[in-house]
Write an enzyme that holds these catalytic residues in place. Structure first.
Site, PDB file in Angstrom:
ATOM      1  N   GLY A  74       0.818  -1.207   0.000  1.00 31.59           N
ATOM      2  CA  GLY A  74       0.000   0.000   0.000  1.00 31.59           C
ATOM      3  C   GLY A  74       0.851   1.255   0.000  1.00 31.59           C
ATOM      4  O   GLY A  74       0.911   1.984   1.013  1.00 31.59           O
ATOM      5  N   TYR A  75       1.507   1.530  -1.117  1.00 28.70           N
ATOM      6  CA  TYR A  75       2.336   2.723  -1.262  1.00 28.70           C
ATOM      7  C   TYR A  75       1.648   3.768  -2.135  1.00 28.70           C
ATOM      8  O   TYR A  75       1.280   4.842  -1.685  1.00 28.70           O
ATOM      9  CB  TYR A  75       3.685   2.349  -1.887  1.00 28.70           C
ATOM     10  CG  TYR A  75       4.761   1.913  -0.918  1.00 28.70           C
ATOM     11  CD1 TYR A  75       4.443   1.374   0.325  1.00 28.70           C
ATOM     12  CD2 TYR A  75       6.108   2.015  -1.251  1.00 28.70           C
ATOM     13  CE1 TYR A  75       5.436   0.954   1.185  1.00 28.70           C
ATOM     14  CE2 TYR A  75       7.108   1.604  -0.384  1.00 28.70           C
ATOM     15  CZ  TYR A  75       6.770   1.076   0.830  1.00 28.70           C
ATOM     16  OH  TYR A  75       7.753   0.675   1.688  1.00 28.70           O
TER      17      TYR A  75
ATOM     18  N   SER B 227       9.421   4.763 -11.853  1.00 28.47           N
ATOM     19  CA  SER B 227       9.456   5.117 -13.272  1.00 28.47           C
ATOM     20  C   SER B 227      10.868   5.501 -13.709  1.00 28.47           C
ATOM     21  O   SER B 227      11.745   5.800 -12.893  1.00 28.47           O
ATOM     22  CB  SER B 227       8.495   6.276 -13.551  1.00 28.47           C
ATOM     23  OG  SER B 227       8.973   7.464 -12.947  1.00 28.47           O
TER      24      SER B 227
ATOM     25  N   GLU C 220      13.911  -4.310  -2.930  1.00 30.29           N
ATOM     26  CA  GLU C 220      13.023  -4.589  -4.064  1.00 30.29           C
ATOM     27  C   GLU C 220      13.756  -5.202  -5.240  1.00 30.29           C
ATOM     28  O   GLU C 220      13.208  -6.051  -5.937  1.00 30.29           O
ATOM     29  CB  GLU C 220      12.328  -3.300  -4.511  1.00 30.29           C
ATOM     30  CG  GLU C 220      11.296  -3.538  -5.598  1.00 30.29           C
ATOM     31  CD  GLU C 220      10.459  -2.296  -5.866  1.00 30.29           C
ATOM     32  OE1 GLU C 220       9.379  -2.458  -6.442  1.00 30.29           O
ATOM     33  OE2 GLU C 220      10.871  -1.186  -5.506  1.00 30.29           O
TER      34      GLU C 220
ATOM     35  N   GLU D  87      11.779   8.220 -15.036  1.00 31.16           N
ATOM     36  CA  GLU D  87      12.062   9.592 -14.610  1.00 31.16           C
ATOM     37  C   GLU D  87      12.569   9.627 -13.167  1.00 31.16           C
ATOM     38  O   GLU D  87      13.514  10.362 -12.839  1.00 31.16           O
ATOM     39  CB  GLU D  87      10.810  10.455 -14.758  1.00 31.16           C
ATOM     40  CG  GLU D  87      10.387  10.722 -16.191  1.00 31.16           C
ATOM     41  CD  GLU D  87       9.694   9.537 -16.846  1.00 31.16           C
ATOM     42  OE1 GLU D  87       9.497   9.572 -18.073  1.00 31.16           O
ATOM     43  OE2 GLU D  87       9.348   8.568 -16.130  1.00 31.16           O
TER      44      GLU D  87
END
Length: 400
Positions: free
Chosen positions: A132-133, A378, A249, A380
């Site tokens: 839940g981020y 992403s 991650e 970016e």
């Protein structure tokens, strides 16, 4: 970095291969290759049973310390396990977020009671987890989280919305970053909470995707509750825990991912040979370039993991994780594009009439790989991390 395998590592590789060969038979053989990205819905209950079989034989959480019932494998042995698992085309896991993200985070930051309560159930694949981020206005900019949590009568009461919550509809719990200090801004005043999803205050809405799957979800919290002691770390200090989790991650399991990429590339090459497009020098050059680049990506990933293990790098400080994410995500998108060029006009048509999207493997690859450069941070964001935290360039101006 010396990649020569020791006798012990070679024996371990043979142990993994042998176990998989002996067990991926009968009903389990029918699951081979199922459940990859964009296909989490495939044979979910059967894959859950397979993952529990892995747990019974000690093949989950292989990198966890032995004191938490992990195998305590070395970095290289973890790479061996994930590579051999991918080479066997074994079914994809159902609790990646619990095993590779939350588990190590609890080991690093959790209380003894939290470790005792949750770690055994994660290892046994008895409880599944979602993340839940992201929120509608706090995706790449995680510090803009607006979901709120307040302590009421010995429990956290949570109100807000999360989005892109992978497999929330199949999960039992969700680790939630919420703003617990009124008036706080950015990364201050956030808490990292462990929240049960099976309660009246939680509504989960699957999001339909181009590939016709729906593993992403919107999750609405309206007076949802979790016990006061289910905050990881100190209340209001959740940013550090959240960033610590992101450091796990892109771990050794990503090396297995490159094996899967190699299999996809081989399939595209086989199709090019079958339909004659391999005779086009441009197509042949693009396929050769993809093969060389994938080998380079794997070598970089091994070097980066070795540096992290040796304390010479970090997910943010040294930039290895960001570079690897940029490399594999853009490589995979290019593979999807080449796959469609190889398919030619046939790639524009779906087969059959059973569903609106009856896609072949290369159509699904093309569509789902469009998201690779977005999820998990992403392009970016990764470039900003490298520019600001590694190269020391001025921070990007914020809009007024």
């Amino acid at each position: 970095m010396d990649l020569t395998e020791s006798a012990e590592d070679a024996a371990f590789r043979e142990e993994v291969r042998t176990w998989l060969a002996e067990h991926l038979v009968g009903e389990w053989r029918d699951l081979m290759g199922l459940g990859g990205p964009g296909r989490d819905h495939e044979a979910f209950e059967e894959r859950l049973a397979w993952n529990r079989l892995l747990a019974e034989h000690g093949w989950t959480c292989v990198g966890w310390p032995q004191e938490y019932d992990g195998r305590g494998l070395s970095l290289w042995q973890q790479v061996i396990f994930h590579e051999e698992y991918a080479r066997a085309d074994a079914p994809h896991g159902v609790n990646h977020l619990g095993e590779t993200l939350l588990g190590p985070t609890l080991i690093a930051f959790g209380s003894d009671a939290q470790k005792e309560r949750f770690l055994p159930r994660i290892r046994a694949v008895e409880e599944l987890w979602a993340q839940g981020y992201s929120e509608p206005n706090a995706g790449s900019d995680l510090a803009n989280v607006q979901t709120k949590a307040r302590l009421v009568d010995g429990a956290w009461v949570i109100d807000g919305q999360k989005v892109w919550t992978s497999n929330a509809h199949l999960s039992d719990w969700c680790f939630v970053v919420a703003r617990s200090e009124p008036g706080s801004t950015r990364h201050h005043g956030l808490s990292f909470l462990l929240v049960p999803l099976a309660q009246d205050g939680v509504e989960i809405r699957p999001i339909e995707q181009l590939t016709s799957g729906s593993e992403f979800n919107e999750v609405f919290f309206t007076g949802a509750r979790t016990d006061a002691d289910l905050v990881v770390g100190e209340p209001g200090q959740g940013w550090g825990v959240a960033m610590g989790l992101l450091g796990f991650e892109r771990g050794v399991s990503t090396l297995g991912q490159t094996v899967g990429f190699a299999r996809e590339l081989d399939d595209v090459v086989a199709r090019a040979k079958a339909n004659g497009s391999i005779d086009d020098p441009i197509v042949r050059d693009r396929l050769a370039r993809l093969k060389v680049e994938l080998n380079a990506i794997r070598s970089f990933a091994l070097r980066a993991l070795a540096l992290v293990e040796g304390g010479q790098d970090s997910a943010a400080g040294g930039g290895a994780g960001s570079i690897f994410k940029l490399a594999w995500a853009n490589w995979h998108r290019q593979l999807g594009e080449v796959a469609m060029d190889v398919a030619g006009a046939a790639g524009l048509l779906t087969q059959g009439t059973a569903t609106p999207y009856d896609l072949d493997e290369h159509q699904r690859l093309f569509l789902f790989s469009r998201s690779d450069t977005i999820y998990g941070g992403s392009d970016e964001v990764q470039k900003n991390i490298l520019a600001e935290r590694v190269l020391g360039l001025p921070r990007e101006p914020k809009g007024s």
